[in-house]
Design a protein around this motif. Structure first.
Motif, PDB file in Angstrom:
ATOM      1  N   LEU A  91       0.817  -1.218   0.000  1.00 36.45           N
ATOM      2  CA  LEU A  91       0.000   0.000   0.000  1.00 36.45           C
ATOM      3  C   LEU A  91       0.847   1.263   0.000  1.00 36.45           C
ATOM      4  O   LEU A  91       0.358   2.333  -0.376  1.00 36.45           O
ATOM      5  CB  LEU A  91      -0.946   0.010   1.209  1.00 36.45           C
ATOM      6  CG  LEU A  91      -2.078  -1.004   1.185  1.00 36.45           C
ATOM      7  CD1 LEU A  91      -2.885  -0.911   2.472  1.00 36.45           C
ATOM      8  CD2 LEU A  91      -2.973  -0.784  -0.013  1.00 36.45           C
ATOM      9  N   SER A  92       2.087   1.167   0.423  1.00 36.35           N
ATOM     10  CA  SER A  92       2.918   2.371   0.509  1.00 36.35           C
ATOM     11  C   SER A  92       3.883   2.504  -0.670  1.00 36.35           C
ATOM     12  O   SER A  92       4.806   3.304  -0.602  1.00 36.35           O
ATOM     13  CB  SER A  92       3.700   2.372   1.823  1.00 36.35           C
ATOM     14  OG  SER A  92       4.630   1.319   1.837  1.00 36.35           O
ATOM     15  N   ILE A  93       3.673   1.745  -1.736  1.00 39.22           N
ATOM     16  CA  ILE A  93       4.514   1.900  -2.930  1.00 39.22           C
ATOM     17  C   ILE A  93       4.097   3.173  -3.646  1.00 39.22           C
ATOM     18  O   ILE A  93       3.003   3.262  -4.190  1.00 39.22           O
ATOM     19  CB  ILE A  93       4.380   0.705  -3.886  1.00 39.22           C
ATOM     20  CG1 ILE A  93       4.935  -0.547  -3.249  1.00 39.22           C
ATOM     21  CG2 ILE A  93       5.088   0.987  -5.196  1.00 39.22           C
ATOM     22  CD1 ILE A  93       4.782  -1.777  -4.096  1.00 39.22           C
ATOM     23  N   SER A  94       4.953   4.163  -3.604  1.00 37.82           N
ATOM     24  CA  SER A  94       4.710   5.409  -4.333  1.00 37.82           C
ATOM     25  C   SER A  94       5.923   6.297  -4.152  1.00 37.82           C
ATOM     26  O   SER A  94       6.845   5.981  -3.398  1.00 37.82           O
ATOM     27  CB  SER A  94       3.465   6.122  -3.816  1.00 37.82           C
ATOM     28  OG  SER A  94       3.670   6.535  -2.487  1.00 37.82           O
ATOM     29  N   GLY A  95       5.922   7.392  -4.848  1.00 38.12           N
ATOM     30  CA  GLY A  95       6.974   8.368  -4.655  1.00 38.12           C
ATOM     31  C   GLY A  95       8.284   7.981  -5.314  1.00 38.12           C
ATOM     32  O   GLY A  95       8.320   7.307  -6.338  1.00 38.12           O
ATOM     33  N   GLU A  96       9.360   8.393  -4.680  1.00 35.11           N
ATOM     34  CA  GLU A  96      10.678   8.233  -5.269  1.00 35.11           C
ATOM     35  C   GLU A  96      11.338   6.904  -4.962  1.00 35.11           C
ATOM     36  O   GLU A  96      12.301   6.529  -5.614  1.00 35.11           O
ATOM     37  CB  GLU A  96      11.579   9.364  -4.775  1.00 35.11           C
ATOM     38  CG  GLU A  96      11.074  10.730  -5.167  1.00 35.11           C
ATOM     39  CD  GLU A  96      11.869  11.833  -4.525  1.00 35.11           C
ATOM     40  OE1 GLU A  96      12.838  11.522  -3.810  1.00 35.11           O
ATOM     41  OE2 GLU A  96      11.517  12.992  -4.723  1.00 35.11           O
ATOM     42  N   ASN A  97      10.874   6.189  -3.957  1.00 31.20           N
ATOM     43  CA  ASN A  97      11.537   4.950  -3.540  1.00 31.20           C
ATOM     44  C   ASN A  97      10.578   3.757  -3.529  1.00 31.20           C
ATOM     45  O   ASN A  97      10.298   3.190  -2.471  1.00 31.20           O
ATOM     46  CB  ASN A  97      12.137   5.129  -2.145  1.00 31.20           C
ATOM     47  CG  ASN A  97      13.204   6.184  -2.124  1.00 31.20           C
ATOM     48  OD1 ASN A  97      14.000   6.279  -3.048  1.00 31.20           O
ATOM     49  ND2 ASN A  97      13.214   6.994  -1.086  1.00 31.20           N
ATOM     50  N   PRO A  98      10.074   3.335  -4.671  1.00 29.96           N
ATOM     51  CA  PRO A  98       9.183   2.157  -4.650  1.00 29.96           C
ATOM     52  C   PRO A  98       9.943   0.871  -4.371  1.00 29.96           C
ATOM     53  O   PRO A  98       9.361  -0.102  -3.911  1.00 29.96           O
ATOM     54  CB  PRO A  98       8.571   2.153  -6.050  1.00 29.96           C
ATOM     55  CG  PRO A  98       9.582   2.822  -6.898  1.00 29.96           C
ATOM     56  CD  PRO A  98      10.225   3.872  -6.013  1.00 29.96           C
ATOM     57  N   TRP A  99      11.251   0.844  -4.649  1.00 31.91           N
ATOM     58  CA  TRP A  99      12.035  -0.372  -4.440  1.00 31.91           C
ATOM     59  C   TRP A  99      12.174  -0.700  -2.962  1.00 31.91           C
ATOM     60  O   TRP A  99      12.284  -1.867  -2.595  1.00 31.91           O
ATOM     61  CB  TRP A  99      13.402  -0.251  -5.103  1.00 31.91           C
ATOM     62  CG  TRP A  99      13.280  -0.086  -6.580  1.00 31.91           C
ATOM     63  CD1 TRP A  99      13.516   1.037  -7.299  1.00 31.91           C
ATOM     64  CD2 TRP A  99      12.840  -1.064  -7.517  1.00 31.91           C
ATOM     65  NE1 TRP A  99      13.264   0.811  -8.630  1.00 31.91           N
ATOM     66  CE2 TRP A  99      12.848  -0.479  -8.786  1.00 31.91           C
ATOM     67  CE3 TRP A  99      12.444  -2.393  -7.400  1.00 31.91           C
ATOM     68  CZ2 TRP A  99      12.475  -1.151  -9.936  1.00 31.91           C
ATOM     69  CZ3 TRP A  99      12.074  -3.070  -8.547  1.00 31.91           C
ATOM     70  CH2 TRP A  99      12.089  -2.457  -9.791  1.00 31.91           C
ATOM     71  N   TRP A 100      12.194   0.323  -2.111  1.00 34.21           N
ATOM     72  CA  TRP A 100      12.275   0.074  -0.673  1.00 34.21           C
ATOM     73  C   TRP A 100      11.023  -0.644  -0.190  1.00 34.21           C
ATOM     74  O   TRP A 100      11.105  -1.598   0.582  1.00 34.21           O
ATOM     75  CB  TRP A 100      12.480   1.391   0.074  1.00 34.21           C
ATOM     76  CG  TRP A 100      12.587   1.186   1.543  1.00 34.21           C
ATOM     77  CD1 TRP A 100      11.640   1.466   2.484  1.00 34.21           C
ATOM     78  CD2 TRP A 100      13.686   0.626   2.261  1.00 34.21           C
ATOM     79  NE1 TRP A 100      12.077   1.111   3.720  1.00 34.21           N
ATOM     80  CE2 TRP A 100      13.335   0.598   3.612  1.00 34.21           C
ATOM     81  CE3 TRP A 100      14.923   0.151   1.876  1.00 34.21           C
ATOM     82  CZ2 TRP A 100      14.193   0.113   4.584  1.00 34.21           C
ATOM     83  CZ3 TRP A 100      15.761  -0.337   2.859  1.00 34.21           C
ATOM     84  CH2 TRP A 100      15.392  -0.350   4.192  1.00 34.21           C
ATOM     85  N   SER A 101       9.871  -0.219  -0.649  1.00 36.36           N
ATOM     86  CA  SER A 101       8.627  -0.887  -0.259  1.00 36.36           C
ATOM     87  C   SER A 101       8.578  -2.309  -0.791  1.00 36.36           C
ATOM     88  O   SER A 101       8.100  -3.210  -0.105  1.00 36.36           O
ATOM     89  CB  SER A 101       7.426  -0.094  -0.775  1.00 36.36           C
ATOM     90  OG  SER A 101       7.367   1.155  -0.149  1.00 36.36           O
ATOM     91  N   LEU A 102       9.062  -2.518  -1.998  1.00 37.72           N
ATOM     92  CA  LEU A 102       9.102  -3.885  -2.526  1.00 37.72           C
ATOM     93  C   LEU A 102      10.074  -4.758  -1.752  1.00 37.72           C
ATOM     94  O   LEU A 102       9.821  -5.945  -1.543  1.00 37.72           O
ATOM     95  CB  LEU A 102       9.478  -3.864  -4.009  1.00 37.72           C
ATOM     96  CG  LEU A 102       8.377  -3.410  -4.959  1.00 37.72           C
ATOM     97  CD1 LEU A 102       8.913  -3.317  -6.378  1.00 37.72           C
ATOM     98  CD2 LEU A 102       7.189  -4.336  -4.898  1.00 37.72           C
ATOM     99  N   ALA A 103      11.188  -4.180  -1.302  1.00 42.92           N
ATOM    100  CA  ALA A 103      12.141  -4.944  -0.483  1.00 42.92           C
ATOM    101  C   ALA A 103      11.508  -5.347   0.840  1.00 42.92           C
ATOM    102  O   ALA A 103      11.666  -6.492   1.293  1.00 42.92           O
ATOM    103  CB  ALA A 103      13.409  -4.126  -0.249  1.00 42.92           C
ATOM    104  N   ILE A 104      10.776  -4.441   1.476  1.00 40.88           N
ATOM    105  CA  ILE A 104      10.075  -4.763   2.723  1.00 40.88           C
ATOM    106  C   ILE A 104       9.007  -5.821   2.470  1.00 40.88           C
ATOM    107  O   ILE A 104       8.805  -6.734   3.276  1.00 40.88           O
ATOM    108  CB  ILE A 104       9.463  -3.492   3.346  1.00 40.88           C
ATOM    109  CG1 ILE A 104      10.563  -2.502   3.731  1.00 40.88           C
ATOM    110  CG2 ILE A 104       8.605  -3.821   4.549  1.00 40.88           C
ATOM    111  CD1 ILE A 104      11.491  -2.997   4.810  1.00 40.88           C
ATOM    112  N   PHE A 105       8.317  -5.731   1.337  1.00 40.23           N
ATOM    113  CA  PHE A 105       7.309  -6.732   0.985  1.00 40.23           C
ATOM    114  C   PHE A 105       7.928  -8.121   0.891  1.00 40.23           C
ATOM    115  O   PHE A 105       7.426  -9.083   1.481  1.00 40.23           O
ATOM    116  CB  PHE A 105       6.637  -6.350  -0.337  1.00 40.23           C
ATOM    117  CG  PHE A 105       5.749  -7.425  -0.889  1.00 40.23           C
ATOM    118  CD1 PHE A 105       4.519  -7.690  -0.318  1.00 40.23           C
ATOM    119  CD2 PHE A 105       6.148  -8.194  -1.970  1.00 40.23           C
ATOM    120  CE1 PHE A 105       3.699  -8.694  -0.811  1.00 40.23           C
ATOM    121  CE2 PHE A 105       5.336  -9.189  -2.476  1.00 40.23           C
ATOM    122  CZ  PHE A 105       4.112  -9.444  -1.896  1.00 40.23           C
TER     123      PHE A 105
END
Length: 127
Positions: A91-105
């Motif tokens: 749900l928090s994938i957005s902005g400048e760092n979508p890869w960080w959210s995917l890594a947490i996922f």
């Protein structure tokens, strides 16, 4: 029992992810500059996102400590907490760092996988 080392590793990962979620939740409540630049959120605003992130972080910390102590309650709560963390990361994938959210996922998915494997009988694993 097979997978005890993996369970300790998963519990450590849960403690790390829970701590990071609490830090990010406090940052969202404080309206940090990290969460700006016309970013749209699934939730209503940063305060809601912050509180949801803090609650999920506390659940993850509870699950990590309970899993380290070896309780069956820890396995159930850890699966729930890691699943909620994975949903929150998507749900928090957005902005400048979508890869960080995917890594947490993917980290949360790895945690759920490690908990499901924990406790398999060694004879069943050989066959």
């Amino acid at each position: 029992m097979r997978g005890t080392g993996r369970a300790v590793f998963v519990a450590t990962l849960l403690l790390i992810v829970g701590t990071l979620n609490i830090i990010y939740g406090i940052g969202a409540l404080d309206d940090a500059n990290y969460f700006v630049n016309q970013t749209r959120y699934i939730l209503t605003n940063l305060n809601t996102l912050g509180w949801v992130t803090i609650v999920i972080g506390v659940i993850q910390l509870t699950a990590g400590f309970s899993l380290i102590s070896g309780n069956a309650y820890g396995r159930v709560i850890a699966i729930i907490a890691a699943s909620l963390g994975a949903i929150e990361a998507l749900l928090s994938i957005s902005g400048e760092n979508p890869w960080w959210s995917l890594a947490i996922f993917f980290l949360c998915i790895w945690i759920v996988h490690g908990i499901f494997i924990y406790g398999d009988d060694e004879r069943a694993a050989r066959t």
